[in-house]
Design a protein around this motif. Structure first.
Motif, PDB file in Angstrom:
ATOM      1  N   THR A  10       0.851  -1.193   0.000  1.00 21.49           N
ATOM      2  CA  THR A  10       0.000   0.000   0.000  1.00 21.49           C
ATOM      3  C   THR A  10       0.882   1.237   0.000  1.00 21.49           C
ATOM      4  O   THR A  10       1.687   1.431   0.922  1.00 21.49           O
ATOM      5  N   ARG A  20      -9.997  -1.095   4.683  1.00 26.77           N
ATOM      6  CA  ARG A  20      -8.910  -1.962   5.149  1.00 26.77           C
ATOM      7  C   ARG A  20      -9.121  -3.399   4.701  1.00 26.77           C
ATOM      8  O   ARG A  20      -8.171  -4.103   4.341  1.00 26.77           O
ATOM      9  N   MET A  76      -8.284  -3.466   0.937  1.00 28.10           N
ATOM     10  CA  MET A  76      -6.877  -3.308   0.602  1.00 28.10           C
ATOM     11  C   MET A  76      -6.034  -4.533   0.952  1.00 28.10           C
ATOM     12  O   MET A  76      -4.925  -4.676   0.428  1.00 28.10           O
ATOM     13  N   THR A 121      -2.301  -4.687  -4.233  1.00 25.99           N
ATOM     14  CA  THR A 121      -1.490  -3.499  -4.491  1.00 25.99           C
ATOM     15  C   THR A 121      -2.425  -2.289  -4.469  1.00 25.99           C
ATOM     16  O   THR A 121      -3.394  -2.240  -5.230  1.00 25.99           O
ATOM     17  N   THR A 122      -2.126  -1.347  -3.572  1.00 26.10           N
ATOM     18  CA  THR A 122      -3.047  -0.225  -3.377  1.00 26.10           C
ATOM     19  C   THR A 122      -2.301   1.091  -3.490  1.00 26.10           C
ATOM     20  O   THR A 122      -1.269   1.286  -2.842  1.00 26.10           O
ATOM     21  N   ALA A 125      -0.261   2.882   5.959  1.00 25.67           N
ATOM     22  CA  ALA A 125       0.291   2.570   4.629  1.00 25.67           C
ATOM     23  C   ALA A 125       1.718   2.054   4.775  1.00 25.67           C
ATOM     24  O   ALA A 125       2.474   2.482   5.657  1.00 25.67           O
TER      25      ALA A 125
END
Length: 587
Positions: free
Chosen positions: A378, A530, A533, A537-538, A551
């Protein structure tokens, strides 16, 4: 035929008439059958003057009665056959016209989907809507309203010329006078109408943009009590339409009157000459043939008047073809044909010295941006307004193409990939969720086929949206209203997250997904995010720094460049730009 088939026909705004014939040519069989049945059903128009002339001659000669009944019988047959043949003409021709209208709309929709996001950011949605709805309708109306008079005028001309050539060939040169007169009148109108029709179309498009703007800004307008300003802006556009439309109407009115008077004078001249020739014996013309010649010339002048009266409709239709061509010939396409399709995506993304400059801007939006993003990681992007955060997301999504450098997906240059196949593995949650008029189920499963109830239920649960469904009278079959108007901002955002979850994407792009929410809604949406994610891949663009503390890495952008990269704690300890932003928000 669908939009793809329509693309085989070049919509050429410089040659609109040729384009119309090409569109009709796609339905050649239907059009030819329509013309055949029209020729049959329109027989009475040119045949009845012959019948009338023969009956008058029989009456003048006082017999025989058998010939009278013969011509009456011919007239009855000619009239009765009109009904079945007219129905068949309508079936075939209007079938073709309605298909052309549908193909134009579908072709425009397909082209709009293929055009780049850059085009859509420049174009007014109201103007685009006008092209799809109004201009396609204008082409349909033109074909519908002009085909019958044009075919009728052709059949009348052929019948009148043939029968006159048989009965009184010396009068054919008089008929020929109508042709150059009609051509001169058309040329006189054409020079003036093209410019005025284009001006009228532009004013209508400008007005449509003003109305769309008014609808979008209505809450702001009402909140600030500036309704009068909004009304005045629309009234200004309406006045432009009125003036341009009135000038066009006056031009068409003057033309209609001049053409009608001119052709009627020719008709009177034909009747006088036929009578003079019969009375003086200059030509062997019977009383019936005087009626025949006068009737045919009246038919010819009326047909010419009808055709000339169609010119404003044709001008409006051809201007709509020019308008449609602006979209169909727009070169700013997202080019995917011939590029390699992607079957699987891990989620590794590499930005290698990426730069981007918007057309007409003084400086670059992004410059020399390099960053490696591992699958499942992230990354949050923060920075002041205009630092290039949203531009970076649009580059990764392929809405924009780098003007320098390159972006790699799983080690492959995205410039070489079919982005349509890539986006099957990508989901986007924007700042303001976009819902359409439909049920909750349809919105969550948008674009997916065969999605089972269990998959939708799981997505709603993971998005913290179950309570929304349970509170509604028809559950997930409840209509959400246009743009989700019946739901709150937090509810719309959770449904947007459910839409992303049901796709099970490998890459997530989150563009300030909680910035417009109150603290309670932000907490609920944050929990759903959450879950969304996890393991993906964020890339997150964030305004509120409190939402991105977890993150893996945070990249700080300033003036299109990455100035810092690290975790929340690392960047705070570094005391750089991120620490300044954090202190400002915390204070």
């Amino acid at each position: 035929m669908d939009g793809k088939a329509l693309s085989q026909v070049e919509i050429d705004g410089r040659r609109p008439v040729r384009t119309i014939f090409r569109l009709l040519g796609q339905h050649r069989r239907r059009v030819l059958l329509a013309v055949f049945f029209f020729a049959l059903k329109d027989t009475p128009l040119w045949l009845l003057p012959v019948v009338t002339a023969r009956i008058i001659d029989v009456v003048v000669a006082r017999g025989p009665l058998s010939e009278l009944w013969l011509w009456v019988g011919i007239a009855l047959v000619a009239l009765l056959q009109n009904y079945p043949n007219h129905v068949l003409y309508t079936r075939f021709f209007m079938g073709a016209v309605r298909r052309i209208g549908a193909e134009l709309r579908n072709g425009l929709a397909s082209r709009l989907q293929a055009l780049s996001i850059g085009f859509h950011s420049r174009a007014s949605s109201a103007v685009v809507q006008t092209k799809v709805v109004r201009d396609a309708e204008n082409v349909e109306v033109m074909l519908q309203q002009t085909a019958h008079p044009l075919l009728s005028a052709t059949m009348v001309a052929l019948g009148a010329i043939t029968m006159t050539a048989i009965a009184v060939p010396a009068f054919l040169p008089l008929y020929a006078l109508a042709v150059p007169i009609a051509v001169l009148l058309r040329a006189w109108l054409n020079r003036r109408s093209i410019e005025r029709n284009e001006r009228f179309r532009r004013e209508v498009e400008h007005f449509s943009a003003r109305v769309g703007e008014m609808a979008t800004l209505l809450p702001i307008t009402r909140a600030h009590g500036v309704e009068r300003t909004a009304v005045d802006r629309v009234a200004s556009g309406a006045e432009g339409v009125r003036v341009a439309g009135f000038e066009l109407d006056m031009l068409n009115g003057r033309f209609a009157s001049v053409s009608w008077v001119t052709l009627q004078l020719l008709g009177v001249a034909c009747l006088a000459l036929a009578g003079w020739a019969s009375i003086t014996g200059f030509l062997p013309v019977t009383a019936g043939e005087v009626v025949l010649l006068s009737s045919y010339f009246a038919l010819l002048t009326n047909s010419a008047n009808q055709v000339l009266g169609l010119l404003p409709i044709i001008a409006r239709g051809t201007e709509s073809i020019r308008s449609v061509s602006e979209v169909m010939q727009e070169p700013d396409l997202e080019r995917n044909e011939g590029k390699r399709a992607v079957a699987t995506v891990r989620g590794d993304i590499a930005l290698q010295r990426v730069g981007f400059r918007y057309g007409g801007s003084e400086g670059p939006a992004l410059a020399d941006v390099s960053l490696d993003i591992r699958a499942g990681e992230t990354i949050a992007f923060v920075g002041s307004s205009g630092s290039g955060k949203s531009t970076l997301l649009n580059l990764v999504l392929g809405f924009l193409r780098p003007t320098s450098g390159r972006i790699l997906l799983d080690g492959e240059d995205m410039e070489e990939l079919d982005l349509r196949s890539v986006r099957r593995f990508v989901s986007v949650v924007p700042q303001e969720s976009v819902l359409f008029e439909g049920t909750i189920r349809e919105n969550v499963a948008y674009g997916l086929r065969g999605v089972g109830d269990e998959r939708i239920r799981t997505a709603l649960e993971d998005a913290n949206a179950t309570e929304i469904v349970e509170a509604l009278p028809r559950g997930w079959d409840t209509m959400v209203g246009e743009r989700g108007a019946r739901l709150s901002g937090g509810q719309r955002q959770r449904l947007s997250i459910a839409r992303a979850l049901v796709r099970d994407p490998r890459i997530l792009l989150l563009d300030e997904p909680t910035s417009a929410l109150d603290p309670e809604s932000e907490a609920e949406v944050g929990a759903a995010l959450r879950r969304l994610m996890a393991g993906r891949t964020t890339l997150v663009v964030a305004h509120r720094l409190s939402t991105i503390r977890s993150a893996d890495r945070i990249a700080v952008l300033e003036q299109g460049r990455i100035v810092e990269v690290g975790s929340h704690q690392q960047l705070l300890r570094a005391g750089g730009r991120y620490a300044e932003l954090h202190a400002t928000q915390a204070g």
